[in-house]
Design an enzyme around this catalytic site. Structure first.
Site, PDB file in Angstrom:
ATOM      1  N   ASP A   1      46.352  73.331  51.972  1.00 10.38           N
ATOM      2  CA  ASP A   1      46.156  74.779  51.791  1.00 10.38           C
ATOM      3  C   ASP A   1      46.385  75.033  50.295  1.00 10.38           C
ATOM      4  O   ASP A   1      46.254  74.097  49.479  1.00 10.38           O
ATOM      5  CB  ASP A   1      47.134  75.561  52.696  1.00 10.38           C
ATOM      6  CG  ASP A   1      46.814  77.050  52.741  1.00 10.38           C
ATOM      7  OD1 ASP A   1      45.831  77.426  53.392  1.00 10.38           O
ATOM      8  OD2 ASP A   1      47.530  77.847  52.105  1.00 10.38           O
TER       9      ASP A   1
ATOM     10  N   LYS B   1      51.603  76.744  60.644  1.00 13.75           N
ATOM     11  CA  LYS B   1      51.452  76.738  59.184  1.00 13.75           C
ATOM     12  C   LYS B   1      52.756  76.267  58.576  1.00 13.75           C
ATOM     13  O   LYS B   1      53.817  76.405  59.197  1.00 13.75           O
ATOM     14  CB  LYS B   1      51.146  78.155  58.684  1.00 13.75           C
ATOM     15  CG  LYS B   1      50.481  78.171  57.318  1.00 13.75           C
ATOM     16  CD  LYS B   1      49.002  77.906  57.423  1.00 13.75           C
ATOM     17  CE  LYS B   1      48.323  77.961  56.086  1.00 13.75           C
ATOM     18  NZ  LYS B   1      46.861  77.971  56.257  1.00 13.75           N
TER      19      LYS B   1
HETATM   20  P1  NAD Z   1      43.674  76.386  46.096  1.00 10.06           P
HETATM   21  O1  NAD Z   1      45.076  76.268  45.689  1.00 10.06           O
HETATM   22  O2  NAD Z   1      42.806  75.171  46.107  1.00 10.06           O
HETATM   23  O3  NAD Z   1      42.928  77.514  45.234  1.00 10.06           O
HETATM   24  C1  NAD Z   1      43.411  78.815  45.092  1.00 10.06           C
HETATM   25  C2  NAD Z   1      42.629  79.469  43.950  1.00 10.06           C
HETATM   26  O4  NAD Z   1      42.991  80.840  43.829  1.00 10.06           O
HETATM   27  C3  NAD Z   1      42.866  78.837  42.587  1.00 10.06           C
HETATM   28  O5  NAD Z   1      41.645  78.806  41.878  1.00 10.06           O
HETATM   29  C4  NAD Z   1      43.837  79.817  41.924  1.00 10.06           C
HETATM   30  O6  NAD Z   1      43.787  79.758  40.509  1.00 10.06           O
HETATM   31  C5  NAD Z   1      43.296  81.109  42.467  1.00 10.06           C
HETATM   32  N1  NAD Z   1      44.218  82.234  42.406  1.00 10.06           N
HETATM   33  C6  NAD Z   1      45.518  82.255  42.728  1.00 10.06           C
HETATM   34  N2  NAD Z   1      46.020  83.488  42.525  1.00 10.06           N
HETATM   35  C7  NAD Z   1      44.982  84.250  42.118  1.00 10.06           C
HETATM   36  C8  NAD Z   1      44.847  85.604  41.745  1.00 10.06           C
HETATM   37  N3  NAD Z   1      45.878  86.446  41.792  1.00 10.06           N
HETATM   38  N4  NAD Z   1      43.619  86.039  41.357  1.00 10.06           N
HETATM   39  C9  NAD Z   1      42.575  85.200  41.330  1.00 10.06           C
HETATM   40  N5  NAD Z   1      42.641  83.919  41.652  1.00 10.06           N
HETATM   41  C10 NAD Z   1      43.834  83.448  42.023  1.00 10.06           C
HETATM   42  O7  NAD Z   1      43.694  77.042  47.566  1.00 10.06           O
HETATM   43  P2  NAD Z   1      42.532  77.025  48.652  1.00 10.06           P
HETATM   44  O8  NAD Z   1      42.765  75.890  49.555  1.00 10.06           O
HETATM   45  O9  NAD Z   1      41.216  77.214  47.989  1.00 10.06           O
HETATM   46  O10 NAD Z   1      42.911  78.326  49.501  1.00 10.06           O
HETATM   47  C11 NAD Z   1      42.500  79.633  49.107  1.00 10.06           C
HETATM   48  C12 NAD Z   1      42.635  80.565  50.316  1.00 10.06           C
HETATM   49  O11 NAD Z   1      41.826  80.085  51.387  1.00 10.06           O
HETATM   50  C13 NAD Z   1      44.052  80.681  50.903  1.00 10.06           C
HETATM   51  O12 NAD Z   1      44.220  81.983  51.432  1.00 10.06           O
HETATM   52  C14 NAD Z   1      44.034  79.668  52.042  1.00 10.06           C
HETATM   53  O13 NAD Z   1      44.996  79.945  53.036  1.00 10.06           O
HETATM   54  C15 NAD Z   1      42.616  79.894  52.552  1.00 10.06           C
HETATM   55  N6  NAD Z   1      42.056  78.774  53.330  1.00 10.06           N
HETATM   56  C16 NAD Z   1      41.994  77.516  52.821  1.00 10.06           C
HETATM   57  C17 NAD Z   1      41.409  76.494  53.568  1.00 10.06           C
HETATM   58  C18 NAD Z   1      41.257  75.097  53.037  1.00 10.06           C
HETATM   59  O14 NAD Z   1      40.622  74.280  53.717  1.00 10.06           O
HETATM   60  N7  NAD Z   1      41.758  74.779  51.870  1.00 10.06           N
HETATM   61  C19 NAD Z   1      40.920  76.759  54.860  1.00 10.06           C
HETATM   62  C20 NAD Z   1      40.990  78.073  55.352  1.00 10.06           C
HETATM   63  C21 NAD Z   1      41.554  79.067  54.575  1.00 10.06           C
END
Ligand code: NAD
Length: 418
Positions: A148, A108
């Site tokens: 991410d 990561k």
């Molecule tokens: P992103 O940046 O696209 O979206 C994150 C979202 O969470 C946004 O809508 C943001 O406004 C919201 N957010 C942030 N803080 C918050 C809070 N305190 N309360 C409510 N909402 C809040 O990120 P993402 O890629 O969607 O990733 C989200 C999670 O999923 C992370 O933990 C990431 O590690 C995990 N993840 C992502 C992927 C991927 O393919 N993008 C794959 C596996 C896991």
């Protein structure tokens, strides 16, 4: 190791690993190796800001384990990024890739920065400098980053370009999650959210139910949460509430997801959307829904709010959203939790497909990608479910146990443990 393995998420991840290791009677030498990351790279990333000042940001890449194949894991841009959090997320990638039966290790990366405060030019410069600093340790056969929190397909396009410039030839396989026009895979953007929905369907199938009409609340409306909402809505589920960092919104009749997506893409916030009532993020977690999908950040479901959760199914779209204390509280309330390493695996599965397509220069259409993704998610879910039923264990322990057995086997074959 101070600073590296002493954060809350790291400790929680290792505690889960050690708990599952006892159940599977994993050798002590395997536990020792998995307790510590293989390598941690810390870099400074200087950026010439638009006002001509220089700002230096901290960047990290942690490579946890590569016994199954090249390191693989996302890059996060967020103001709370720190070395130990990145290390924990790297370890989770090791366990996830093993569980999903992918030929990949776990890594990561991240930069401590609030990306909403940077212009497009500043973000591009930050990305290019960061890639230059970590270039010796990444590559299609070494370590393959992906998007991410706070990064996107555009970030991956800049990373690909910078890495290729420094290598002297185009290396599309160095990152995944890039735009389709430059070697990305059809279906990658929706893959993590789609995988979350496939997992919800599998849980419901075990209860002889279908997703149509099931009520869902989703925390986070980014790459994971938004696509989970879109896909679940298409299958007839009722998305009662969603949230982002600015606002949470609720409609007991079910949100009009397509209209909401159009609104969000225009305004880049859920705040001000008229088709729903504004609530707080804690109220969203406590709604009387059947399924709760936390898809934002780690630690959002914790000892302060777990008691209020009414959903009987939690599907962890985010990495580490439920803390150890919350896990115990929810377990006592007979809530079924599908852990992150299984529930959000759809992203890395299609990232793996993308990497395979890039290195073989042969591309698949979206139907093929979705079929193959469904196959991997179903198979992985069934393995974990069967293990949990046979051993009367929760899904989190079972997912980790299945993952550890494969890792231990590979370490033994390679002579790393005995
Ligand atoms: P992103 O940046 O696209 O979206 C994150 C979202 O969470 C946004 O809508 C943001 O406004 C919201 N957010 C942030 N803080 C918050 C809070 N305190 N309360 C409510 N909402 C809040 O990120 P993402 O890629 O969607 O990733 C989200 C999670 O999923 C992370 O933990 C990431 O590690 C995990 N993840 C992502 C992927 C991927 O393919 N993008 C794959 C596996 C896991």
């Amino acid at each position: 190791m101070e600073g590296l393995t002493d954060g809350a998420l790291y400790k929680n991840t290792i505690r889960n690993m050690e708990h599952a290791a006892k159940i599977t009677k994993l050798s002590q030498s395997a536990v020792e190796r998995l307790r510590n990351p293989r390598r941690a790279i810390i870099v400074s990333v200087p950026v010439r800001m638009d006002d001509d000042s220089i700002k230096v940001f901290a960047g990290y890449r942690v490579q946890h384990n590569q016994v199954l194949g090249p390191f693989k894991g996302g890059i996060r841009y967020h103001e709370t990024v720190n070395l130990s959090e990145v290390a924990a997320l790297a370890a989770l990638m090791t366990f996830k890739n093993s569980l999903l039966n992918l030929p990949l290790g776990g890594a990561k990366g991240g930069v401590t920065v609030d990306p909403t405060q940077l212009s497009k030019r500043e973000t591009e410069q930050l990305t290019r400098k960061f890639v230059s600093e970590i270039a010796p340790w990444i590559g299609p056969d070494r370590d393959i980053p992906a998007p991410d929190v706070g990064t996107s397909s555009q970030t991956m396009a800049w990373m690909l370009d910078q890495y290729s410039n420094e290598s002297g030839f185009s290396q599309t396989g160095v990152v995944t999650g890039k735009p389709v026009e430059i070697g990305g895979s059809a279906g990658r953007e929706a893959a993590t959210g789609l995988g979350v929905v496939y997992i919800i369907e599998k849980v419901l199938e075990k209860q002889n139910r279908k997703i149509k009409g099931v009520t869902i609340a989703i925390q986070g409306f980014g790459k994971v949460g938004m696509h989970a909402a879109i896909e679940a809505h298409l299958l007839g589920a009722k998305i009662l509430a969603v949230s982002d960092v600015h606002a949470a919104i609720y409609n007991p009749e079910g949100l009009n997801v397509p209209e909401l997506v159009t609104y969000y893409n225009e305004k880049m916030t859920l705040d001000g959307y008229h088709g729903a009532k504004k609530i707080t993020n804690d109220e969203l977690l406590a709604l009387p829904v059947e399924v709760l999908a936390p898809c934002a950040l780690d630690g959002t479901v914790n000892s302060n709010n777990a008691e209020g959760v009414k959903a009987k199914i939690i599907v962890e779209g985010a990495n580490g959203p439920v803390t150890a204390n919350a896990n115990e509280i929810l377990h006592a309330k007979k809530c079924l939790i599908v852990p992150d390493i299984l529930a959000n695996g759809g992203g890395v599965v299609v990232s793996y497909f993308e990497w395979v397509q890039d290195i073989s220069w042969l591309f698949w259409d979206e139907t093929q990608v979705r079929e193959k993704l469904r196959m991997v998610m179903d198979r992985s879910f069934d393995k974990v479910w069967d293990f949990s039923q046979r051993n009367s264990l929760d899904m989190r322990t079972s997912a980790m146990a299945v993952s550890l057995m494969r890792l231990e086997g590979a370490m033994k074959l390679r002579g790393q443990i005995w």
